[in-house]
Design a protein around this motif. Structure first.
Motif, PDB file in Angstrom:
ATOM      1  N   HIS A 118       0.830  -1.200   0.000  1.00 15.96           N
ATOM      2  CA  HIS A 118       0.000   0.000   0.000  1.00 15.96           C
ATOM      3  C   HIS A 118       0.867   1.252   0.000  1.00 15.96           C
ATOM      4  CE1 HIS A 118      -2.284   3.146   2.141  1.00 15.96           C
ATOM      5  NE2 HIS A 118      -3.283   2.703   1.408  1.00 15.96           N
ATOM      6  N   MET A 176       2.536   1.466  -3.527  1.00 13.79           N
ATOM      7  CA  MET A 176       1.697   1.530  -4.726  1.00 13.79           C
ATOM      8  C   MET A 176       1.293   2.946  -5.103  1.00 13.79           C
ATOM      9  SD  MET A 176       1.760  -1.592  -5.470  1.00 13.79           S
ATOM     10  CE  MET A 176       1.268  -3.289  -5.271  1.00 13.79           C
ATOM     11  N   LEU A 202       4.159   4.928  -6.554  1.00 14.18           N
ATOM     12  CA  LEU A 202       4.480   4.348  -7.862  1.00 14.18           C
ATOM     13  C   LEU A 202       3.469   4.813  -8.909  1.00 14.18           C
ATOM     14  CD1 LEU A 202       6.370   2.570  -9.430  1.00 14.18           C
ATOM     15  CD2 LEU A 202       5.063   0.583  -8.687  1.00 14.18           C
ATOM     16  N   HIS A 208       6.943   0.035 -14.684  1.00 13.87           N
ATOM     17  CA  HIS A 208       5.962  -1.023 -14.958  1.00 13.87           C
ATOM     18  C   HIS A 208       6.431  -2.343 -14.351  1.00 13.87           C
ATOM     19  CE1 HIS A 208       2.436  -2.420 -17.025  1.00 13.87           C
ATOM     20  NE2 HIS A 208       3.107  -3.387 -17.626  1.00 13.87           N
ATOM     21  N   GLY A 214       5.986  -2.371 -10.596  1.00  9.10           N
ATOM     22  CA  GLY A 214       4.599  -2.677 -10.242  1.00  9.10           C
ATOM     23  C   GLY A 214       4.319  -4.168 -10.362  1.00  9.10           C
ATOM     24  N   ARG A 257       3.242  -6.830  -7.377  1.00 10.24           N
ATOM     25  CA  ARG A 257       2.029  -7.648  -7.495  1.00 10.24           C
ATOM     26  C   ARG A 257       2.360  -9.130  -7.411  1.00 10.24           C
ATOM     27  NH1 ARG A 257      -0.193  -3.654 -11.478  1.00 10.24           N
ATOM     28  NH2 ARG A 257      -1.978  -2.723 -10.415  1.00 10.24           N
ATOM     29  N   ARG A 272       0.067 -14.790  -1.143  1.00  8.62           N
ATOM     30  CA  ARG A 272      -1.292 -15.315  -1.076  1.00  8.62           C
ATOM     31  C   ARG A 272      -1.356 -16.780  -1.473  1.00  8.62           C
ATOM     32  NH1 ARG A 272      -5.688 -12.403  -0.986  1.00  8.62           N
ATOM     33  NH2 ARG A 272      -6.670 -13.682  -2.565  1.00  8.62           N
ATOM     34  N   THR A 308      -7.569 -12.173  -7.911  1.00 11.21           N
ATOM     35  CA  THR A 308      -6.264 -11.504  -7.901  1.00 11.21           C
ATOM     36  C   THR A 308      -5.183 -12.410  -8.487  1.00 11.21           C
ATOM     37  OG1 THR A 308      -7.012 -10.641  -5.789  1.00 11.21           O
ATOM     38  CG2 THR A 308      -4.766 -10.134  -6.435  1.00 11.21           C
ATOM     39  N   GLU A 325      -5.690 -12.931 -12.259  1.00 13.67           N
ATOM     40  CA  GLU A 325      -5.336 -11.738 -13.037  1.00 13.67           C
ATOM     41  C   GLU A 325      -3.825 -11.617 -13.155  1.00 13.67           C
ATOM     42  OE1 GLU A 325      -7.855  -8.443 -12.258  1.00 13.67           O
ATOM     43  OE2 GLU A 325      -6.275  -6.989 -12.669  1.00 13.67           O
ATOM     44  N   ALA A 338      -5.162   0.297  -3.378  1.00 12.55           N
ATOM     45  CA  ALA A 338      -3.750  -0.090  -3.348  1.00 12.55           C
ATOM     46  C   ALA A 338      -3.605  -1.532  -2.894  1.00 12.55           C
ATOM     47  CB  ALA A 338      -2.972   0.828  -2.412  1.00 12.55           C
ATOM     48  N   ASP A 387      -4.139  -5.280  -3.373  1.00 13.69           N
ATOM     49  CA  ASP A 387      -4.473  -6.237  -4.413  1.00 13.69           C
ATOM     50  C   ASP A 387      -5.076  -7.468  -3.751  1.00 13.69           C
ATOM     51  OD1 ASP A 387      -2.601  -7.815  -7.131  1.00 13.69           O
ATOM     52  OD2 ASP A 387      -4.684  -7.144  -6.954  1.00 13.69           O
ATOM     53  N   LYS A 425     -11.879  -6.971  -3.604  1.00 11.08           N
ATOM     54  CA  LYS A 425     -12.461  -6.903  -4.950  1.00 11.08           C
ATOM     55  C   LYS A 425     -13.861  -7.477  -4.957  1.00 11.08           C
ATOM     56  CE  LYS A 425      -8.763  -6.969  -8.273  1.00 11.08           C
ATOM     57  NZ  LYS A 425      -7.825  -7.728  -9.025  1.00 11.08           N
ATOM     58  N   LYS A 428      -3.774  -0.068  -7.749  1.00 11.86           N
ATOM     59  CA  LYS A 428      -2.578   0.752  -7.962  1.00 11.86           C
ATOM     60  C   LYS A 428      -1.380  -0.178  -7.939  1.00 11.86           C
ATOM     61  CE  LYS A 428      -4.926   4.254  -5.321  1.00 11.86           C
ATOM     62  NZ  LYS A 428      -5.080   4.871  -3.999  1.00 11.86           N
ATOM     63  N   PRO A 429      -0.362   0.063  -8.705  1.00 11.30           N
ATOM     64  CA  PRO A 429      -0.213   1.229  -9.586  1.00 11.30           C
ATOM     65  C   PRO A 429      -0.906   1.029 -10.941  1.00 11.30           C
ATOM     66  CG  PRO A 429       1.756  -0.093  -9.674  1.00 11.30           C
ATOM     67  CD  PRO A 429       0.843  -0.762  -8.687  1.00 11.30           C
ATOM     68  N   TRP A 489      -1.509   3.116 -14.973  1.00 12.20           N
ATOM     69  CA  TRP A 489      -1.107   4.194 -15.872  1.00 12.20           C
ATOM     70  C   TRP A 489      -2.309   5.082 -16.164  1.00 12.20           C
ATOM     71  CZ3 TRP A 489       3.931   4.844 -16.927  1.00 12.20           C
ATOM     72  CH2 TRP A 489       4.782   3.745 -16.712  1.00 12.20           C
TER      73      TRP A 489
END
Lengths: 483, 220
Positions: A275, A278, A281, A309, A312, A316, A323, A373, A376, B81, B83, B88, B102-103, B105
């Protein structure tokens, strides 16, 4: 059951020789007792009456031979058999009546007394089986007998003052009707032995039950969250065992709780730092995008965008790894929306790098069951690679298709692709995703790691092949969930 | 064309400024709330879309989302922020239309905003109009930018399929399956020929080739 069978066998194994030994001892003791009793009773009466004829009150009296050498007469029973039999007048001596508590199978017969005159008829000749009465003054002697024999024979010497006979031979029995006994008859034996056996087995019953209950509780520990239910019972060795199991289960539970707490702490840490990272960023990416607008041809800006990029993506992926270790959800996930989101995420950097990223989805949702999550991120990593391993003027495409209860998600690019060896290795990793856990977390390494592990978790098949003209084609296939 | 108002609910100053700048540059009229506010059921915000950050001080993003949904159908795009799948799922269950982590573009945000604000394809009875293209399903007449076009049956179906999902790419496989007769050697090469002819008839720039996928109607 096995425990009790063993116990029964042991009990029998111990009791049987003991019982046998007792029976033998009882037999001999009975003989001794019977012999002594016979002798004493006979001699008492003879002494009292001062004549051998006094012994007739003992039982049937048979007058032995006199000096004329006539062999001794045997008493005859009612039906003519020698030896024992009821007295003709019915009301015989006390021994003829069945005794009090003991009811023998055979009726206790009265003893028979034979009298013998002077030494002119040596007893040894008259009856070779009789015991030898030593001349040293021993008043009586019992004939040798086996322990199981009922017949008791003694030979007694009449006192010196008695004139009508010299020796008396008395034949009696060990049947308890007359003499009493040390131990009851064998058929009476059986009752207490059976009782002991039954008592032992019955006493084992609650113990066996406690053991079984404890075993069941121990076996069920993993499914009851390592909680042992209280085991009622006395504080004996079994109680100790239950207590030890309790302690062990508590230790396991504590250990598991500690590990869960650690995992939760890791997740919270990742979430919290994520958090805090992010937002800056995102702002940084915003600035870089604005810079790009100002300097559209700047490779430096493009490079900076790619680095941001990548950062990030790493964040993630780290969150996804955490997780995967600890917890993941199962919800309906719309792959149509997911693919649209992922394409949008990578398009800005792709455009900056001169790579055209297209996507196609069906005209409606495609639901699968899983963690939104993780899924994705799994798709995102593949798309990232397709854009990254490319060059200006290149293309990448993400396609989602659903048909007959199954979905197909294809990521295609026309970049340099991978060598056949690397392709083969990729294919292997698709089968052995677990192996990748021990690898270090390098940039593209962690991305593919996560993708393969997430796919494995969701039952999604991932295949790698060379594109038709160039590049790499990654296909993910799985089942569609009925919403 | 008046700029569509968009409500941005974001407590981070830098990010909020950037979001507003991005939206404004794209032709929208952003309004910025730096704190969470209670949304009264009789005062729904009069905007075309809401960009809502979940981690808001004072009133939480989830609370605002629930309050918003109680009185409005306005599209809501949630920012977070975290994930986190639970977040969600909860946001989507509370009525959010989209969720961005986040993050991100600026262009990414714009793409998502445009997708939520996309004007639905107008179809009155048997007429389909999108951009400068008008298709009459009854008479099979086609007018492109005021010019009538004479299309074959397959070309008409092709254009119709693309026009039904403007801006979305349709795969060659799908188009072949739905437009061409498999008994008459319908395959992707045949499709490409039809596409080429169609382009010549309706004019350039309307049908885009999408590499590795197929075709799409250019988003106007």
């Amino acid at each position: 059951m096995k425990l009790r069978a063993r116990l029964a066998a042991t009990t029998l194994g111990v009791l049987t020789p003991a019982v046998f030994g007792l029976l033998v001892w009882d037999g001999y003791a009975r003989h001794e007792a019977a012999a002594a009793t016979l002798a004493h009773m006979t001699l008492d009466r003879v002494t009292f009456h001062n004549a051998c004829a006094g012994a007739q009150h003992l039982g049937r009296h048979v007058r032995g031979p006199l000096d004329d050498g006539t062999p001794p007469l045997l008493a005859r029973g009612a039906s003519g058999e020698p030896g024992f039999g009821p007295p003709p007048n019915g009301d015989g001596p006390p021994g003829d009546r069945p005794p009090g508590p003991f009811k023998p199978f055979g009726r206790a017969a009265p003893p028979v007394v034979f009298t013998y005159a002077a030494d002119s008829t040596p007893l040894a000749e008259a009856s070779p089986a009789l015991p030898f009465l030593p001349p040293d003054g021993t008043p009586w002697q019992a004939a040798p007998a086996s322990w199981w024999q009922e017949e008791v024979v003694i030979v007694a010497r009449a006192p010196a003052t008695v004139t009508d006979c010299r020796y008396l031979l008395v034949r009696g029995s060990t049947v308890p009707g007359f003499l009493g006994s040390i131990l009851p008859q064998p058929h009476v034996w059986a009752t207490p032995i059976a009782a002991v056996l039954a008592i032992v087995l019955l006493a084992m019953q609650p113990v066996v039950r406690r053991i079984r209950r404890l075993a069941d509780a121990a076996r069920a520990l993993p499914s009851t969250g390592w909680r042992l239910p209280p085991q009622p019972g006395p504080a004996d060795e079994l109680g100790d065992l239950a207590h030890a199991l309790h302690t062990a289960a508590d230790a396991v539970r504590a250990e598991m709780a500690a590990q869960t707490a650690q995992a939760d702490a890791l997740r919270a840490f990742v979430a919290d730092t994520g958090h805090d990272v992010m937002i800056p960023l995102t702002v940084l990416q915003g600035h870089l995008a604005a810079l790009r607008d100002e300097h559209p041809a700047s490779d430096r800006v493009t490079s900076a965008m790619q680095e941001a990029h990548y950062l990030g993506g790493i964040l993630r992926n780290l969150a996804a790894a955490a997780r995967l270790e600890t917890s993941h959800r199962t919800d309906p996930v719309d792959l149509t929306e997911l693919v649209t989101r992922v394409a949008a995420r990578h398009r800005p950097v792709a455009a900056a790098a001169g790579v055209e990223l297209g996507h196609a989805v069906p005209d409606g949702p495609v639901f699968i069951a899983g963690d939104v999550t993780l899924l994705e991120q799994a798709v995102s990593n593949v798309v990232y690679n397709a854009v990254r391993h490319n060059r200006p003027g290149g293309h990448a495409a993400v396609t989602l298709d659903a048909h007959a209860g199954r979905f197909t998600l294809t990521v295609l690019d026309d970049g340099p692709g991978v060598s056949p060896d690397a392709l083969a290795r990729l294919g292997e990793r698709g089968f052995r995703a677990d192996e990748t856990r021990s690898r270090g977390t390098t940039g593209e390494g962690i991305g593919l790691d996560i993708t393969l592990r997430v796919a494995r978790l969701h039952g999604i098949e991932v295949t790698f092949s060379a594109g038709d003209e160039a590049g790499l084609q990654v296909v993910m296939r799985g089942g569609v969930a009925a919403r | 064309m008046t700029a569509e108002p968009i409500l941005v609910v974001e407590d981070d100053v830098e990010l909020g400024q950037q979001l507003c700048a991005t939206l404004e540059k794209a032709g929208y009229a952003p309004r910025w709330w730096r704190e969470g506010h209670t949304i009264h059921p009789d005062q729904p915000p009069d905007v075309a879309l809401v960009v809502l950050d979940l981690m808001m001080p004072r009133v939480s993003g989830f609370t605002m989302l629930a309050q918003l949904r109680a009185c409005s159908d306005v599209p809501v795009l949630v920012l977070s922020a975290r994930d986190d799948a639970s977040d969600k799922v909860k946001a989507l269950q509370l009525g959010a239309d989209d969720y961005m982590t986040k993050p991100f573009w600026p262009e990414e945000l714009l793409e998502r905003v445009r997708a939520r604000l996309r004007r639905p394809v107008l179809q009155r009875a048997e007429i389909l109009e999108v951009g400068g293209i008008r298709l009459d399903l009854a008479t099979r007449d086609v007018v492109v930018n005021g010019q009538p076009c004479d299309l074959t049956r397959v070309e008409f179906e092709f254009l119709l399929a693309l026009a039904r999902r403007p801006g979305a790419a349709l795969t060659r496989q799908w188009l072949v399956h739905h437009l061409l007769d498999p008994d008459r050697e319908g395959n992707e090469r045949t499709l490409d020929v039809h596409a080429s002819r169609l382009r010549k008839k309706i004019g350039p720039g309307l049908i885009e080739t999408v590499w590795g996928i197929g075709y799409r109607l250019a988003a106007s």
